[in-house]
Design a protein around this motif. Structure first.
Motif, PDB file in Angstrom:
ATOM      1  N   ASP A  81      12.955   6.936  -6.469  1.00  0.00           N
ATOM      2  CA  ASP A  81      13.042   8.354  -6.143  1.00  0.00           C
ATOM      3  C   ASP A  81      14.039   8.592  -4.993  1.00  0.00           C
ATOM      4  N   THR A  82      13.910   7.735  -3.956  1.00  0.00           N
ATOM      5  CA  THR A  82      14.796   7.875  -2.792  1.00  0.00           C
ATOM      6  C   THR A  82      16.252   7.688  -3.207  1.00  0.00           C
ATOM      7  N   LYS A  83      16.474   6.701  -4.061  1.00  0.00           N
ATOM      8  CA  LYS A  83      17.855   6.434  -4.483  1.00  0.00           C
ATOM      9  C   LYS A  83      18.403   7.583  -5.317  1.00  0.00           C
ATOM     10  N   LYS A  84      17.503   8.147  -6.171  1.00  0.00           N
ATOM     11  CA  LYS A  84      17.933   9.246  -7.024  1.00  0.00           C
ATOM     12  C   LYS A  84      18.409  10.420  -6.168  1.00  0.00           C
ATOM     13  N   LYS A  85      17.689  10.619  -5.065  1.00  0.00           N
ATOM     14  CA  LYS A  85      18.056  11.721  -4.177  1.00  0.00           C
ATOM     15  C   LYS A  85      19.271  11.369  -3.322  1.00  0.00           C
ATOM     16  N   GLY A  86      19.722  10.139  -3.442  1.00  0.00           N
ATOM     17  CA  GLY A  86      20.878   9.718  -2.654  1.00  0.00           C
ATOM     18  C   GLY A  86      20.551   9.495  -1.188  1.00  0.00           C
ATOM     19  N   ALA A  87      19.243   9.383  -0.851  1.00  0.00           N
ATOM     20  CA  ALA A  87      18.869   9.170   0.555  1.00  0.00           C
ATOM     21  C   ALA A  87      18.853   7.674   0.889  1.00  0.00           C
ATOM     22  N   ALA A  88      18.910   7.372   2.192  1.00  0.00           N
ATOM     23  CA  ALA A  88      18.951   5.963   2.592  1.00  0.00           C
ATOM     24  C   ALA A  88      17.625   5.487   3.166  1.00  0.00           C
ATOM     25  N   GLU A  89      16.693   6.446   3.337  1.00  0.00           N
ATOM     26  CA  GLU A  89      15.440   6.094   3.994  1.00  0.00           C
ATOM     27  C   GLU A  89      14.248   6.413   3.121  1.00  0.00           C
ATOM     28  N   LEU A  90      13.300   5.477   3.052  1.00  0.00           N
ATOM     29  CA  LEU A  90      12.028   5.777   2.396  1.00  0.00           C
ATOM     30  C   LEU A  90      11.253   6.696   3.327  1.00  0.00           C
ATOM     31  N   PRO A  91      10.557   7.721   2.779  1.00  0.00           N
ATOM     32  CA  PRO A  91       9.808   8.618   3.659  1.00  0.00           C
ATOM     33  C   PRO A  91       8.707   7.861   4.414  1.00  0.00           C
ATOM     34  N   GLY A  92       8.448   8.305   5.648  1.00  0.00           N
ATOM     35  CA  GLY A  92       7.406   7.671   6.467  1.00  0.00           C
ATOM     36  C   GLY A  92       6.033   7.799   5.832  1.00  0.00           C
ATOM     37  N   ASP A  93       5.804   8.906   5.070  1.00  0.00           N
ATOM     38  CA  ASP A  93       4.452   9.035   4.515  1.00  0.00           C
ATOM     39  C   ASP A  93       4.205   8.044   3.387  1.00  0.00           C
ATOM     40  N   THR A  94       5.273   7.594   2.720  1.00  0.00           N
ATOM     41  CA  THR A  94       5.078   6.535   1.711  1.00  0.00           C
ATOM     42  C   THR A  94       4.666   5.240   2.411  1.00  0.00           C
ATOM     43  N   ALA A  95       5.359   4.926   3.509  1.00  0.00           N
ATOM     44  CA  ALA A  95       5.011   3.712   4.259  1.00  0.00           C
ATOM     45  C   ALA A  95       3.586   3.815   4.779  1.00  0.00           C
ATOM     46  N   PHE A  96       3.210   5.027   5.197  1.00  0.00           N
ATOM     47  CA  PHE A  96       1.857   5.218   5.719  1.00  0.00           C
ATOM     48  C   PHE A  96       0.814   5.063   4.608  1.00  0.00           C
ATOM     49  N   ILE A 141       3.247  -2.828   7.979  1.00  0.00           N
ATOM     50  CA  ILE A 141       4.534  -2.125   7.975  1.00  0.00           C
ATOM     51  C   ILE A 141       5.707  -3.093   7.791  1.00  0.00           C
ATOM     52  N   ASP A 142       5.583  -4.291   8.361  1.00  0.00           N
ATOM     53  CA  ASP A 142       6.732  -5.194   8.209  1.00  0.00           C
ATOM     54  C   ASP A 142       6.936  -5.611   6.754  1.00  0.00           C
ATOM     55  N   LEU A 143       5.844  -5.598   5.982  1.00  0.00           N
ATOM     56  CA  LEU A 143       5.983  -5.903   4.554  1.00  0.00           C
ATOM     57  C   LEU A 143       6.771  -4.786   3.867  1.00  0.00           C
ATOM     58  N   THR A 144       6.418  -3.537   4.178  1.00  0.00           N
ATOM     59  CA  THR A 144       7.133  -2.398   3.609  1.00  0.00           C
ATOM     60  C   THR A 144       8.604  -2.435   4.025  1.00  0.00           C
ATOM     61  N   LEU A 145       8.836  -2.717   5.316  1.00  0.00           N
ATOM     62  CA  LEU A 145      10.224  -2.767   5.808  1.00  0.00           C
ATOM     63  C   LEU A 145      11.022  -3.807   5.039  1.00  0.00           C
ATOM     64  N   GLU A 146      10.397  -4.959   4.864  1.00  0.00           N
ATOM     65  CA  GLU A 146      11.123  -6.039   4.215  1.00  0.00           C
ATOM     66  C   GLU A 146      11.388  -5.730   2.740  1.00  0.00           C
ATOM     67  N   MET A 147      10.362  -5.176   2.065  1.00  0.00           N
ATOM     68  CA  MET A 147      10.553  -4.898   0.645  1.00  0.00           C
ATOM     69  C   MET A 147      11.560  -3.764   0.453  1.00  0.00           C
TER      70      MET A 147
END
Ligand code: SER
Length: 884
Positions: A381-396, A406-412
């Protein structure tokens, strides 16, 4: 020097110097302000504050501890362990600063051959609290330390407390210098890794108040006595004495590290990041083993959450080491084997411990799989929107719901070429933490609040007479109103009453407090609750129903006999259901918690799947068989070891004294350690009616039963319902299920017929609606209010029906109806209509705004709602206006 040897030398040294050896308390702290036992002094807090008189003037222990505030440092420094053992010597108003310093110096510097630890004096440094000139003097006199090896530091490092209001004091820490290869010169004030703190001497003579960070608290006053609390890090001394680099390489920990290395096929010492991971695994596996052994179970809050986090971080570290299958079945036994000499229960109880740990690993591996799907979708979804960041609420969400660190999310995310919005994630985490904190604060009772009881407790324990009698003559020792000691309480007051003796049972061991009254000349008190706020002291919360009660008055405690009969039935019933469970399911079904009160019992037990209806019946049958067998119930008080040798079942996480009460039902048929009240013969229980069985987590189940009169009443209610059904359905009892199934089938068929009929009727309205079509702007519009409908589904099928009939020319259909008192509008467009720019979602939203609500949907079909049925014409009008 092996860890066991260091431990033994410690205990011998202090025992020879008049200290009572006290076994380690559980990791699960008794202190309501602390989640875990975080230091050797925790079990002694009531003696340090003077709340309870110390049973000995000097004590020594090797205490199991858990600290997780530095969890991120684990594996990175040589000395941070989430589980560790603290060797302590304690003085409760006996010796003080000078003697504490002398003992420490003697044990550290006496040669190994003479029973000491054999440290070279030249390697030792100390720190003291900035203005503690006495400590400075003693270190010079006793140890002959030169001035430059005694460093003065501030409150943040050299003033110790548990971090909560309670006992505190300036401290003096002893450090070992590992030499210039490990860091800069300049002593402990300069470098943490070179100068390793091994022993902390706390001169505990003050009471501290609230505060947040280190050193940020007020001193409220002096403790009744000057005490000594010291703590030597067993693992730290072990790594220095074993000539290894850090605490993860000592004899009690290294085997797990080696196992992790072998499983991953990577070599310890080859790569810094991998080394840290292996050390994390070694530390966390051991901590989990010890926590589960002390009765902690995996959950999403409190202690259980910490355990879950440790296990998940282990899985995570192994994954980063390249292993993504289950590894605990290899790692946990390695830790067990390294720890069982010091803690035999990790071996004897390994079945239970491993079941909990392995189940959590399996759950997390599955969770990882579903969380990965969520992450993949978010990445796409993020890539489709052309954004470079995953939203914080997804990580949450991944953290909160799927337990992704969080480090798992960051790494993946990084693997997919994306960053994560850390600011938003951190904000959501902070919000959650402050919610949790507020919650925890509400639950806590600070130690300071309990100090009011100390004066009463000092004059002795409250004697419980209620095993033998229901009424006891006694006297009022104290009265508390709103937590303060007063001399009298009168009609309408809610007060706490402290008595010399009581026949009223205080809530404990799962049994609810007794109901009853306390009466005396000129007063009558209704008992609302009975608790033991500090060990050995019973407090009765009462409402003064009549008169006035004063300290020193004679009083009689009166237990409500009916209530007590129900409570004893329920408590003996709990033992019977527990024994029945174990006979039928096997000894792994071990009670993990219980609650009972007159007429009701609840029992939680370790088991990882639901019970079938047959198994439930079997347990209920066996329990009632035991009641009919009229088994004799006996109680006796024995030393703990003897009771355990007899096979009496103890509960995890429950604390027992040296002497315990053993309750037998039918001799060994059911044998448990228990302080509760019981029937004398099982037949007095009357009846057990197992009403429910449910899950309370992945490895625990709960059964609930009604007992005695309540059990009978429940069955009688069911019988009344059945007899009502047999007469209204005119069907014999045995045929009721078939008859009801038949009626349900008939009903379903009838409902289907009605629905078919109604949809045909609805379809008949389509031609009339189509005939009302008019040209608006670039489209053909059918817009109408269709009256009242049963559901918006009907409205939707009308819209699609009309749209179909309008053919392929540009068309929009907007129909509105009153659906159960609320306005609804549905808009449909066809392909040609959309080409003119008409969007169903936009139109529905606009109409919904007129109706006083919201709406939306796709371009071809969308729905809106609101609250004002009278606004329907205006809403439809707004659609045609926006098309024209
Ligand atoms: N309570 C002090 C500490 O934990 C000394 O035992 O460091």
């Amino acid at each position: 020097m092996q860890t066991a040897d260091i431990r033994q030398r410690w205990l011998d040294f202090f025992a020879q110097r008049g200290h009572t050896i006290v076994p380690s308390a559980s990791l699960v702290s008794d202190d309501p302000t602390l989640m875990f036992t975080v230091a050797g002094m925790v079990p002694f807090v009531p003696y340090l504050t003077g709340l309870v008189p110390a049973p000995y003037p000097r004590a020594t222990s090797v205490q199991k501890c858990i600290r997780t505030n530095d969890i991120d440092e684990v594996g990175k420094t040589p000395r941070h362990g989430t589980f560790f053992q603290m060797n302590g010597n304690f003085s409760f108003g006996d010796y003080f600063k000078e003697q504490a310093i002398a003992y420490a110096w003697e044990l550290l510097t006496t040669s190994e051959a003479d029973g000491g630890y054999g440290f070279d004096e030249r390697d030792l440094w100390v720190t003291i609290y900035e203005d503690d000139d006495d400590a400075f003097r003693y270190w010079k006199q006793v140890a002959g330390l030169p001035d430059e090896r005694i460093q003065r530091l501030g409150k943040d490092t050299n003033y110790w407390s548990t971090g909560q209001p309670g006992p505190a004091g300036p401290c003096s820490e002893i450090f070992f210098d590992r030499g210039p290869a490990y860091g800069a010169d300049g002593g402990p004030a300069t470098d943490d890794d070179r100068y390793v703190e091994i022993w902390n001497l706390v001169f505990m003579q003050y009471q501290r108040g609230e505060g947040t960070g280190k050193g940020d608290f007020d001193i409220l006053g002096e403790l009744p006595k000057k005490n000594i609390d010291t703590g030597m890090g067993l693992e730290r001394v072990a790594f220095l004495k074993q000539g290894v680099e850090n605490m993860y390489e000592i004899d009690q920990v290294r085997p797990v590290l080696d196992r992790a290395a072998a499983l991953s096929g990577r070599r310890y010492g080859a790569d810094h990041d991998d080394d840290v991971r292996m050390r994390i695994v070694a530390d966390h596996v051991r901590s989990s083993l010890m926590l589960i052994a002390d009765g902690v179970n995996v959950s999403n809050e409190g202690r259980g959450y910490i355990l879950r986090r440790l296990l998940r971080r282990t899985v995570r570290a192994m994954r980063l080491l390249g292993v993504d299958t289950a590894t605990l079945p290899e790692l946990l036994p390695a830790s067990r084997d390294a720890m069982k000499a010091a803690y035999p229960e990790v071996a004897t109880d390994f079945d239970r411990i491993s079941r909990i740990a392995y189940a959590e690993e399996d759950t997390f591996l599955r969770t990882l799989a579903s969380g990965t799907n969520i992450l993949d979708l978010a990445v796409a979804d993020t890539k489709k929107k052309g954004a470079a960041e995953l939203p914080g609420d997804t990580a949450f969400l991944l953290h909160d719901t799927f337990g992704f660190p969080i480090d798992l999310t960051l790494e993946m995310a990084e693997e997919a070429g994306l960053q994560v919005n850390r600011t938003e994630f951190d904000r959501l985490m902070a919000d959650q933490r402050s919610r949790a904190k507020a919650d925890a604060k509400n639950k806590k009772t600070a130690i300071a609040d309990l100090s009011v009881y100390s004066a009463f407790r000092a004059s002795g324990e409250t004697v419980f007479t209620g095993y033998d009698v229901l009424e006891t003559e006694t006297s009022v020792l104290g009265i508390l109103v709103d937590g303060a000691s007063v001399t009298r309480a009168s009609t309408g007051d809610i007060a706490e009453i402290i008595l010399a003796e009581t026949s009223l049972y205080a809530e404990s061991g799962g049994q609810e407090a007794d109901a009853g009254t306390i009466v005396g000349t000129g007063f009558e008190l209704e008992v609302l609750d009975v608790q033991r706020p500090v060990k050995g002291l019973t407090s009765h919360r009462v409402s003064v129903r009549a008169g006035e009660v004063g300290v020193g008055d004679a009083a009689r405690t009166v237990v409500d006999a009916d209530w007590r009969r129900g409570a004893t039935q329920a408590h003996s019933g709990t033992h019977i259901v527990h024994a029945a469970l174990r006979q039928i399911l096997g000894p792994e079904a071990h009670q993990s918690g219980s609650y009972n009160k007159a007429g009701y019992l609840r029992l939680d037990f370790s088991w990882n799947q639901g019970l079938s209806a047959e198994t439930r019946s079997e347990i209920e049958d066996l329990s009632n068989q035991a009641i009919r067998d009229d088994l004799e119930v006996t109680t006796r008080v024995l030393p703990l070891d003897e009771a355990k040798a007899l096979g009496a079942m103890a509960l995890f996480g429950e604390k027992y004294g040296d002497e315990v009460r053993v309750v037998d039902i039918g001799g060994p048929w059911s044998r448990e350690l228990c302080a509760g009240t019981h029937v004398r013969h099982s037949s007095e229980i009357g009846l057990i009616n197992l009403v429910s069985e449910s899950s309370i987590g992945s490895t625990s189940r709960r059964v609930e039963s009604l007992v005695g009169r309540d059990a009978f009443r429940d069955l009688a209610t069911e019988r009344a319902i059945v007899s009502q059904l047999t007469s209204s359905l005119k069907t014999p009892r045995e045929q009721l299920p078939d008859r009801i199934a038949e009626l349900m089938a008939n009903l379903k068929a009838a409902e289907k017929k009605i629905a078919d009929f109604e949809s045909r009727q609805l379809a008949q309205r389509i031609p009339e609606l189509v005939s009302g079509a008019r040209r608006v702007g670039a489209v053909t519009l059918v817009s109408a209010a269709v009256g009242s409908l049963r559901s918006s589904d009907e409205l939707r099928s009308l819209v699609t029906g009309v749209r179909e009939r309008l053919g392929s020319d540009a068309a929009v259909v907007a129909l509105a109806a009153d659906v159960s008192g609320k306005p609804a509008v549905i808009v449909g467009t066809n392909a040609a209509g959309r080409e003119t720019g008409a969007r169903a979602g936009v139109l529905a939203r606009a109409a919904a705004a007129v109706l006083g609500g919201g709406g939306g949907g796709k371009d071809d079909l969308a729905q809106g709602g609101g609250s004002d049925v009278a606004a329907i014409p205006a809403a439809l009008e707004s659609i045609s206006t926006s098309l024209s």
